[in-house]
Scaffold this active site. Structure first.
Site, PDB file in Angstrom:
ATOM      1  N   ARG A   1       7.203 -29.927   8.993  1.00  0.00           N
ATOM      2  CA  ARG A   1       6.491 -29.186  10.045  1.00  0.00           C
ATOM      3  C   ARG A   1       5.768 -27.976   9.468  1.00  0.00           C
ATOM      4  O   ARG A   1       4.601 -27.728   9.799  1.00  0.00           O
ATOM      5  CB  ARG A   1       7.447 -28.752  11.150  1.00  0.00           C
TER       6      ARG A   1
ATOM      7  N   ASN B   1       9.605 -31.934  15.712  1.00  0.00           N
ATOM      8  CA  ASN B   1      10.537 -32.991  15.337  1.00  0.00           C
ATOM      9  C   ASN B   1      10.953 -33.760  16.581  1.00  0.00           C
ATOM     10  O   ASN B   1      10.900 -33.236  17.692  1.00  0.00           O
ATOM     11  CB  ASN B   1      11.802 -32.406  14.707  1.00  0.00           C
TER      12      ASN B   1
END
Length: 93
Positions: free
Chosen positions: A21, A39
């Site tokens: 990320r 996520n």
């Protein structure tokens, strides 16, 4: 200049716990793109990105590789609608 496009990415493989990320957020900022990343509880990463077609394509290529510790096994890209101002990390879904 090309009209902005928005794409939705579903990324599978070893993509959690490896800085994925943060990596995508960094790449989006480098490319001046907007959107978000998060996520999923199933171990995948989801992202939506908006910008010029060339920059969005460059972002997708970065997502295919991922950061050094990641192992991307598959990526699904779909056309998406939406306007975004910044690029952000969202909570796990």
């Amino acid at each position: 200049m090309s009209a902005p496009v928005t794409r939705h990415l579903s990324i599978r493989g070893r993509v959690q716990g490896v800085g994925f990320r943060n990596y995508l957020e960094y790449k989006a900022q480098q490319l001046s793109l907007s959107g978000w990343v998060r996520n999923h509880r199933d171990g995948s990463v989801e992202a939506v990105v908006r910008g010029t077609p060339e920059k969005v394509d460059a972002f997708i290529e970065c997502a295919r590789r991922g950061p050094r510790a990641a192992q991307v096994s598959g990526i699904e890209v779909r056309v998406e609608a939406g306007e975004y101002v910044t690029f952000e990390t969202r909570p796990t879904a």
